[in-house]
Design a protein around this motif. Sequence first.
Motif: not given
Length: 966
Positions: A476-480, A505-508, A510-516
């Motif tokens: 859930d908190n991969a971006d953090e 880049v992988k995270l982006f 998979k979750k483009p809107t949250e990690t731009q």
Amino acid sequence: MEWANQLCENRQFGSKMTDSKYFTTTKKGEIFELKAELNSDKKEKKKEAVKKVIASMTVGKDVSALFPDVVNCMQTDNLELKKLVYLYLMNYAKSQPDMAIMAVNTFVKDCEDPNPLIRALAVRTMGCIRVDKITEYLCEPLRKCLKDEDPYVRKTAAVCVAKLHDINAQLVEDQGFLDTLKDLISDSNPMVVANAVAALSEIAESHPNSNLLDLNPQSINKLLTALNECTEWGQIFILDCLANYTPRDDRESQSICERVTPRLSHANSAVVLSAVKVLMKFMEMLPKDLDYYGTLLKKLAPPLVTLLSAEPELQYVALRNINLIVQKRPEILKHEMKVFFVKYNDPIYVKLEKLDIMIRLASQANIAQVLAELKEYATEVDVDFVRKAVRAIGRCAIKVEQSAERCVSTLLDLIQTKVNYVVQEAIVVIKDIFRKYPNKYESVIATLCENLDSLDEPEARAAMIWIVGEYAERIDNADELLESFLEGFHDESTQVQLQLLTAIVKLFLKKPTETQELVQQVLSLATQDSDNPDLRDRGYIYWRLLSTDPVAAKEVVLAEKPLISEETDLIEPTLLEELICHIGTLASVYHKPPSAFVEGSRGVMHRRLPARTGSGESTESPDVGTAAGGSAPEAAPSIIPSQGDLLGDLLNLDIAPSTTTGPPPPTTGMQMGGMDLLGGGLDSLLGGDIGGSPAMGAGFGVAPAVMPASLNAPVGGGLGDLFDLGGGVGMPMGAYIPPKTVWLPAMKAKGLEISGTFARRAGVIQMELILTNKAMSVMTDFAIQFNRNSFGLAPAGPLQVLTPLGPNQTIEVSLPLSTVGPVMKMEPLNNLQVAVKNNIDVFYFSCQYPISMLFVEDGKMERQVFLATWKDIPNDNESQFQIKDCHLNSDAASNKLQGSNIFTIAKRTVEGQDMLYMSIKLSNGIWVLAELRVQAGNPNYTISLKCRAPEVSQCVFQCYEAVLKN
């Protein structure tokens, strides 16, 4: 030093208690006293004086001034005194060669002494005196000693031949000593046989192409007979010699194995390892279904196990050899796992080696036992050992699938100990387990994430980042988590930075809107703030991928990964075969071939195991075959990836084929969530130095060096007679340089016109450019970059335009090129796509370089190698062309071609037609062989080209045509 060894021998003649006094004297004026004593009439006083001289010499004092006086003491019947004088002679003869000649008569006389000890001593000493003047006098006494009635003298003389060969090889060959040495292999005394084998092996090592040890079944039988009776070192010499023999068939192989097997029970570990080497080699020729094969496997285990009860240093050597044996034939020791369990008092180097072998022997049958041991080791106090033990648990999981769950459970228990280095190693191996068994053990990720803060080692941090990026959709908190790593991005090691870039880049994706914001931040850090070219290049690749084609980006970055292999640290098979042939030597301890660490002029023989009977493979080492025939040309090189490969398409310059020279179509920015992710898209990247542009291919690969391949083609017959003829070649003319042509017209480059050509001068390829400014504004900040191309051409430095280029001004620039840039096959092969940047814009054009620029200066092939290679290249690879309207005779043509590094190997004339045989070597190691036919009075030439990469033949023909007609 030999004299020091002999000094130890001599000590037995005198009392050990009283001899020590000779080493304690510190008198002044000692040399004069010694001189007087040496010339004394009393024998006892003379002997005492010589002992004092030897003692002084041993502790490093210079007593060379006493040379004439010591030499006078040679005329004595006292063996002890004679030995001491000979010691002195060995040490000082090199610095006093003229004085040493005085001793020659005594040497010759001693070689005929009734006492065999004195005869042997004289010939041994003469061999140790490395003075050219003395070697001439050594020949006759040595010849007599080689045929002496006493075996002690003969064995000493055999070793002397090897010493003499080292001083003057030609003299030994001329005097026929090598033949006498070969005869000694049939000697009745086993020690003489062993020394003869040792001497011949020593000489053969320094002359790998000579066939001195011409082994055949009869000589092998004699060696095996001597093997049972000679000393342990003699046995080692004979066994090493046997290891170089290739039996004719499996019956002979079995017979030799049966006679060598008793050596496995020898007390000396060197004899045991030499016997193992012979058996490992000859087992290759035995059919696996043979009863004897199974028996031999069983017999090999006990001696290897016994070696592990020796002292630690010997254990280590044995373990390094066992490591090789287990990789080749694990079945030998598959039931001996317990022997490799670590003891509490083993030194660390023995523990680590045992651990490695345990993993290699791990199987479904013994995995429970192994895991219990490894878990125990992971609680030890030795940090290095604990790390390796934890890593070994991971390797067991990857190797034995049935044990994977148990291994993961064990690793989780170890993580709960919260011991920092144990936790970090466990995370590294769990990453590998995820790679091997995807979607199976991901439930442990939560436990791993709890330990994120304690990770301080680059490998562990990189592994954890990979796990977070790979399974971002489940965290859930991969971006953090990834953002926390990003805060100290510049303080991280390169390994962590690269992993972090990929993970975000992988995270982006998979979750483009949250990690731009996060992806923009990491791309900016990687491309603008980093000095590391690997990181910067990878950042540019991702940036371009994301900004041009998100679907392609997803396919590339989130592609399914291949499963990792069970054994990633196995030695490469051909190297393993060579190392098996060197069991019991330093090569088997270093796990490197002798050529990697043996220095000096001696040729190192590359050895291979023989092919199994009936396999149809060559039983000779290809390298040895090559050595005999000179330096052989290449293995079949290919002109690396085709233009259709994915990375090639992503990184090409968007340039149409070479007929078009216009700029590329505009780049499309990627829209996600209603925003342009990269703002200015590619244009913003090109605003800076073009050297960093992801649009260009340079920086993403290196053209591989093409190694010469061996040739086993038989030489003789067919073209053989042509190499008996001269075909002399006169002085070559200069290299051909094509005239300059316009590559980029001014109307297509906002007023910049570029014309040029290519030249090769002193081995350096030059791109010679003329830049003309036909615009109204000043042009500055010039830079140049090439796309990937067939031969890896790339600028070797920046484009040196040092002053601004004003309107209507022209400047000539010479740009040196290298051939180590990225490689991609172009159409046509010699097509080069170029981008030139200045303060106005970036301009693209294509040009074609003459392939003769790549012809290197060392492209003249040996005649015999040429003949063998011509026969070795398939006839399907031969191309024939006509060169029309050429009015040069064959000598003029040869001279002209040599100026462009096209070398004539031989020439012959048949029925009024001159036939020139030529060789060319390209910068990437490809060889081209040619036959040029020139008929007097006929302006049309015929040329046949043969090459392992036939696609270059058309370009080579064009070069021939251009050089001969201009």
